[in-house]
Design a protein around this motif. Sequence first.
Motif, PDB file in Angstrom:
ATOM      1  N   GLY A 228       1.682 -24.889  -0.895  1.00  0.00           N
ATOM      2  CA  GLY A 228       2.670 -24.462  -1.705  1.00  0.00           C
ATOM      3  C   GLY A 228       4.311 -24.223  -1.931  1.00  0.00           C
ATOM      4  N   THR A 229       4.745 -23.773  -3.106  1.00  0.00           N
ATOM      5  CA  THR A 229       6.131 -23.373  -3.013  1.00  0.00           C
ATOM      6  C   THR A 229       6.525 -22.194  -4.331  1.00  0.00           C
ATOM      7  N   PRO A 230       6.749 -21.053  -3.448  1.00  0.00           N
ATOM      8  CA  PRO A 230       6.753 -20.461  -4.326  1.00  0.00           C
ATOM      9  C   PRO A 230       8.044 -20.029  -5.433  1.00  0.00           C
ATOM     10  N   PRO A 231       8.569 -19.334  -6.057  1.00  0.00           N
ATOM     11  CA  PRO A 231       8.942 -19.559  -6.778  1.00  0.00           C
ATOM     12  C   PRO A 231       9.935 -18.854  -6.517  1.00  0.00           C
ATOM     13  N   ALA A 232      11.336 -19.090  -6.627  1.00  0.00           N
ATOM     14  CA  ALA A 232      12.978 -19.020  -6.315  1.00  0.00           C
ATOM     15  C   ALA A 232      13.626 -17.570  -7.133  1.00  0.00           C
ATOM     16  N   GLY A 233      13.871 -17.243  -6.324  1.00  0.00           N
ATOM     17  CA  GLY A 233      14.161 -15.376  -6.694  1.00  0.00           C
ATOM     18  C   GLY A 233      13.660 -14.531  -6.235  1.00  0.00           C
ATOM     19  N   GLY A 234      14.255 -13.127  -6.792  1.00  0.00           N
ATOM     20  CA  GLY A 234      13.536 -11.951  -5.948  1.00  0.00           C
ATOM     21  C   GLY A 234      13.625 -11.915  -4.252  1.00  0.00           C
ATOM     22  N   THR A 235      12.235 -11.390  -3.632  1.00  0.00           N
ATOM     23  CA  THR A 235      12.570 -11.327  -1.737  1.00  0.00           C
ATOM     24  C   THR A 235      13.028 -12.416  -1.427  1.00  0.00           C
ATOM     25  N   TRP A 236      13.240 -12.904  -0.679  1.00  0.00           N
ATOM     26  CA  TRP A 236      13.614 -14.237   0.457  1.00  0.00           C
ATOM     27  C   TRP A 236      12.364 -14.602   1.167  1.00  0.00           C
ATOM     28  N   VAL A 238       9.896 -17.598   3.309  1.00  0.00           N
ATOM     29  CA  VAL A 238      10.240 -19.178   4.389  1.00  0.00           C
ATOM     30  C   VAL A 238       9.016 -19.698   2.671  1.00  0.00           C
ATOM     31  N   GLY A 239       9.946 -21.133   2.701  1.00  0.00           N
ATOM     32  CA  GLY A 239       8.722 -22.349   2.301  1.00  0.00           C
ATOM     33  C   GLY A 239       9.120 -22.228   0.499  1.00  0.00           C
ATOM     34  N   THR A 240      10.226 -20.720   0.127  1.00  0.00           N
ATOM     35  CA  THR A 240      10.980 -20.836  -0.962  1.00  0.00           C
ATOM     36  C   THR A 240      11.548 -22.146  -0.975  1.00  0.00           C
ATOM     37  N   ALA A 241      11.905 -22.878  -2.664  1.00  0.00           N
ATOM     38  CA  ALA A 241      13.153 -23.774  -2.963  1.00  0.00           C
ATOM     39  C   ALA A 241      14.224 -23.151  -3.798  1.00  0.00           C
ATOM     40  N   TYR A 242      15.352 -22.857  -2.654  1.00  0.00           N
ATOM     41  CA  TYR A 242      16.596 -21.914  -3.229  1.00  0.00           C
ATOM     42  C   TYR A 242      16.917 -23.101  -4.191  1.00  0.00           C
ATOM     43  N   ARG A 243      18.062 -23.218  -5.089  1.00  0.00           N
ATOM     44  CA  ARG A 243      18.899 -23.880  -5.004  1.00  0.00           C
ATOM     45  C   ARG A 243      20.655 -23.444  -5.493  1.00  0.00           C
ATOM     46  N   ALA A 244      22.107 -24.095  -5.617  1.00  0.00           N
ATOM     47  CA  ALA A 244      22.804 -22.872  -4.934  1.00  0.00           C
ATOM     48  C   ALA A 244      22.692 -22.602  -6.659  1.00  0.00           C
ATOM     49  N   GLY A 245      23.127 -21.229  -6.410  1.00  0.00           N
ATOM     50  CA  GLY A 245      23.510 -20.450  -6.701  1.00  0.00           C
ATOM     51  C   GLY A 245      22.062 -19.180  -7.312  1.00  0.00           C
ATOM     52  N   ASP A 246      21.077 -19.385  -7.111  1.00  0.00           N
ATOM     53  CA  ASP A 246      19.869 -18.559  -6.937  1.00  0.00           C
ATOM     54  C   ASP A 246      20.724 -17.736  -5.944  1.00  0.00           C
ATOM     55  N   ARG A 247      19.564 -15.960  -6.313  1.00  0.00           N
ATOM     56  CA  ARG A 247      20.384 -14.655  -6.450  1.00  0.00           C
ATOM     57  C   ARG A 247      19.152 -14.303  -5.266  1.00  0.00           C
ATOM     58  N   VAL A 248      18.503 -13.295  -4.163  1.00  0.00           N
ATOM     59  CA  VAL A 248      17.270 -13.031  -3.421  1.00  0.00           C
ATOM     60  C   VAL A 248      18.289 -11.859  -2.943  1.00  0.00           C
ATOM     61  N   THR A 249      16.827 -11.126  -2.399  1.00  0.00           N
ATOM     62  CA  THR A 249      17.354 -10.085  -1.873  1.00  0.00           C
ATOM     63  C   THR A 249      16.647  -9.757  -0.403  1.00  0.00           C
ATOM     64  N   TYR A 250      17.294  -9.646   0.143  1.00  0.00           N
ATOM     65  CA  TYR A 250      17.107  -9.398   2.151  1.00  0.00           C
ATOM     66  C   TYR A 250      17.125  -8.494   2.272  1.00  0.00           C
ATOM     67  N   ALA A 251      16.071  -7.211   3.129  1.00  0.00           N
ATOM     68  CA  ALA A 251      16.506  -6.187   3.921  1.00  0.00           C
ATOM     69  C   ALA A 251      16.907  -5.323   3.433  1.00  0.00           C
ATOM     70  N   GLY A 252      17.071  -5.335   1.776  1.00  0.00           N
ATOM     71  CA  GLY A 252      17.749  -4.275   1.127  1.00  0.00           C
ATOM     72  C   GLY A 252      18.917  -4.792   0.614  1.00  0.00           C
ATOM     73  N   ARG A 253      19.668  -6.542   1.125  1.00  0.00           N
ATOM     74  CA  ARG A 253      20.204  -6.552   0.410  1.00  0.00           C
ATOM     75  C   ARG A 253      20.819  -7.688  -0.157  1.00  0.00           C
ATOM     76  N   GLY A 254      21.983  -7.965  -1.684  1.00  0.00           N
ATOM     77  CA  GLY A 254      22.016  -9.062  -2.549  1.00  0.00           C
ATOM     78  C   GLY A 254      22.219 -10.668  -1.881  1.00  0.00           C
ATOM     79  N   TYR A 255      21.897 -11.369  -2.143  1.00  0.00           N
ATOM     80  CA  TYR A 255      22.479 -12.630  -1.530  1.00  0.00           C
ATOM     81  C   TYR A 255      22.655 -13.551  -2.478  1.00  0.00           C
ATOM     82  N   VAL A 256      23.908 -14.341  -2.530  1.00  0.00           N
ATOM     83  CA  VAL A 256      23.876 -15.772  -2.950  1.00  0.00           C
ATOM     84  C   VAL A 256      23.518 -16.893  -2.788  1.00  0.00           C
ATOM     85  N   CYS A 257      22.616 -18.220  -3.753  1.00  0.00           N
ATOM     86  CA  CYS A 257      22.359 -18.899  -2.677  1.00  0.00           C
ATOM     87  C   CYS A 257      23.175 -20.509  -2.424  1.00  0.00           C
ATOM     88  N   LEU A 258      23.959 -20.444  -1.738  1.00  0.00           N
ATOM     89  CA  LEU A 258      25.531 -21.783  -1.522  1.00  0.00           C
ATOM     90  C   LEU A 258      24.865 -23.426  -1.642  1.00  0.00           C
TER      91      LEU A 258
END
Length: 279
Positions: A228-236, A238-258
């Motif tokens: 399975g591949t969870p949808p991108a976005g939301g909380t970071w 494992v196993g998620t296919a991220y694209r450049a520009g996707d935004r996630v949160t991890y440990a309470g902080r926001g990040y942008v996929c490069l």
Amino acid sequence: MDSETQFPHPERPRHVARKTVLRAALAATAAIPVALAGGPALARTFAATGTSVPLTPPCDDGDDPTPEQIEGPYFKPNSPQRTSLLEPGMPGTRLTVTGYVFGRACLPVAGALLDFWQADNDGAYDNTGFRLRGHQYADSRGSFALTTIVPGLYPGRTRHIHVKLQAPGRPVLTTQLYFPNEPRNNTDTIFDPRLLMTVRDGNGGREAAFDFVLDVPQDPGPTPTPTGTPPAGGTWAVGTAYRAGDRVTYAGRGYVCLQAHTAQPGWEPPAVPALWRAG
């Protein structure tokens, strides 16, 4: 550059039967790489004489991993994801580097991150952009392939290619790769013969091979395959296919996929600046 007619082996022969068998099995499961159309790209197994060359470094159920080397002053994070560093009009001799990434049990490390950077044909590094810089991921068999040029010389150093490797959830290995029969190998104080690639002429350029051995404990049993591949976005996750520009949160902080990638353990946003930027 001179054309080598025989490859030296800086280490004494060691038992490598397990790795030799594994590498042959891996090659049998995949198409032959373009870089070595005459045979599979297995490091330390080709030479002008057609004879086998001892592996450096070896992987034999517990032997030492690939030696570390200094990073030097020219590393830059956030390199583009690509397997070819060639650009239109780029001078220099075309070079392909192929090989595998193994762990301590001689099993392939799928998805290992490899980040390469090097000098151009004149011995200069691009410190403003990303010319001759790029990262990629080993495939499911642990194999990688890089298309580039033979790096030029600059004062104090022999020819070399820099690389950083990271298996999911493991520390980064920083090292360098070297060319055999280079006169400056004898005077370069950083040079390590254990990091020599095998190199031959072919296909209008040069072909090199090297196998990395990471300090990764491995269970000889089968590796579970994620489903399975969870949808991108939301909380970071494992196993998620991220694209450049996707935004996630991890440990309470926001990040942008490069860079586009599939998340693996150990590649959490703060740990891999090549993949994520806080924002």
